[in-house]
Design an enzyme around this catalytic site. Structure first.
Site, short mmCIF file in Angstrom:
data_model
loop_
_atom_site.label_atom_id
_atom_site.label_comp_id
_atom_site.label_asym_id
_atom_site.label_seq_id
_atom_site.Cartn_x
_atom_site.Cartn_y
_atom_site.Cartn_z
N TYR A 179 0.83 -1.21 0.00
CA TYR A 179 0.00 0.00 0.00
C TYR A 179 0.87 1.25 0.00
CZ TYR A 179 0.80 0.72 5.06
OH TYR A 179 1.36 0.95 6.29
N CYS A 180 0.26 2.37 -0.42
CA CYS A 180 0.95 3.65 -0.39
C CYS A 180 -0.02 4.73 0.08
CB CYS A 180 1.60 3.98 -1.74
SG CYS A 180 0.50 3.85 -3.17
N ARG A 181 -0.04 5.90 -0.57
CA ARG A 181 -0.78 7.04 -0.01
C ARG A 181 -2.26 7.01 -0.32
NH1 ARG A 181 3.74 9.51 -2.82
NH2 ARG A 181 5.47 9.73 -1.36
N CYS A 185 -1.67 7.63 -5.92
CA CYS A 185 -0.29 7.22 -5.69
C CYS A 185 -0.05 5.89 -6.40
CB CYS A 185 -0.02 7.09 -4.19
SG CYS A 185 1.65 6.56 -3.79
N ILE A 209 -3.51 4.07 2.14
CA ILE A 209 -3.72 4.34 3.56
C ILE A 209 -4.67 5.50 3.76
CG2 ILE A 209 -1.81 5.95 3.85
CD1 ILE A 209 -1.27 4.57 6.55
#
Length: 209
Positions: A179-181, A185, A209
C-alpha cells in the site's frame, strides 16, 4: 455546497479567499507538507524547507493564524503540528488536483486504473477478513518519514526504490499486500509489478492508507 449554504453556515467567500491566500505560497505549502509527516521543531522545518529559521518562523506564524498549524513549547524548542480540522485531507485534495492537471501524471493514473484488475487490488474489507484467516505481509512502500508519521498496524516499511535490494526482508511463503498514499499514488502498483516479476504473490491495497 452552494453559495447560499456557505453563507448559512457563517462562512463567507472572503474567508475562503483568505485561507487560499495563506496557502498560495510554495514555502508555506512545503512547510505544511513536512508538518503533515509529523510534529517538528522550527529548526528542523527550516532545514527541510531550505529556509532560514527567521523566514520559516514567519511563514509558520501565518499558517498558525489561519489555523493550519498549532504549536507547543518543549524546553527551548517550539514544535509545530497540524491544526484541527481536515488539514491533511485538504493537502491531499490539492495534491490530487495538481497531479490530475499534469499530463504525465494523468497518463500514469489512467494506466494504473487500466491495470487495476490485472493487479487484483484488494479492498479494506477483504484485507481485514483475509488477515483473520491467514498470514499476510503488509508492505508500506512510502518513505520512512511517512511511515514513522503513521502506518497500518503490523506493516513493514520498505520504500519502493529500495524494494529490490531489500527483497530478503519480505517473507517468501506469504501473500504480500502493498500500500501507499491513496488513489493517486502509483507506488504500490509498481511494487506489486516488481514483486510479481520476481515470482512473489502480491496484491495492491485499494485506496491506499
Amino acid at each position: 455546497m452552494s453559495i447560499s449554504e456557505i453563507h448559512s453556515r457563517g462562512v463567507r467567500v472572503s474567508d475562503l479567499a483568505d485561507l487560499a491566500k495563506t496557502l498560495g505560497n510554495s514555502h508555506r505549502l512545503l512547510l505544511l507538507e513536512h508538518i503533515a509527516e509529523g510534529e517538528k521543531t522550527v529548526e528542523a522545518l527550516s532545514d527541510l524547507a531550505g529556509l532560514s529559521v527567521a523566514n520559516a518562523s514567519q511563514h509558520l506564524q501565518q499558517l498558525k493564524r489561519s489555523g493550519f498549524v498549532q504549536s507547543r513549547r518543549e524546553g527551548k524548542n517550539v514544535l509545530y503540528r497540524l491544526g484541527l480540522g481536515p488539514i491533511a485531507a485538504l493537502l491531499a485534495a490539492l495534491r490530487a488536483c495538481a497531479e490530475h492537471n499534469h499530463a504525465e501524471i494523468r497518463a500514469l493514473i489512467a494506466d494504473s486504473l487500466w491495470q487495476q484488475d490485472k493487479l487484483e487490488a484488494i479492498s479494506r474489507e477483504e484485507l481485514l477478513q483475509r488477515m483473520q484467516e491467514t498470514e499476510i505481509v503488509l508492505l508500506d512502500v512510502r518513505s520512512e518519514a511517512e511511515y514513522a508519521a503513521g502506518h497500518l498496524p503490523g506493516a513493514i516499511n520498505i520504500p519502493l526504490e529500495a524494494l529490490e535490494q531489500r527483497l530478503a526482508e519480505v517473507p517468501r511463503d506469504q501473500e504480500v499486500v502493498a500500500y501507499c498514499r491513496g488513489n493517486y499514488c502509483a507506488l504500490s502498483s509498481k511494487a506489486v509489478s516488481i514483486l510479481r516479476a520476481l515470482g512473489r504473490n502480491a496484491r495492491q491495497l485499494q485506496g491506499g492508507i
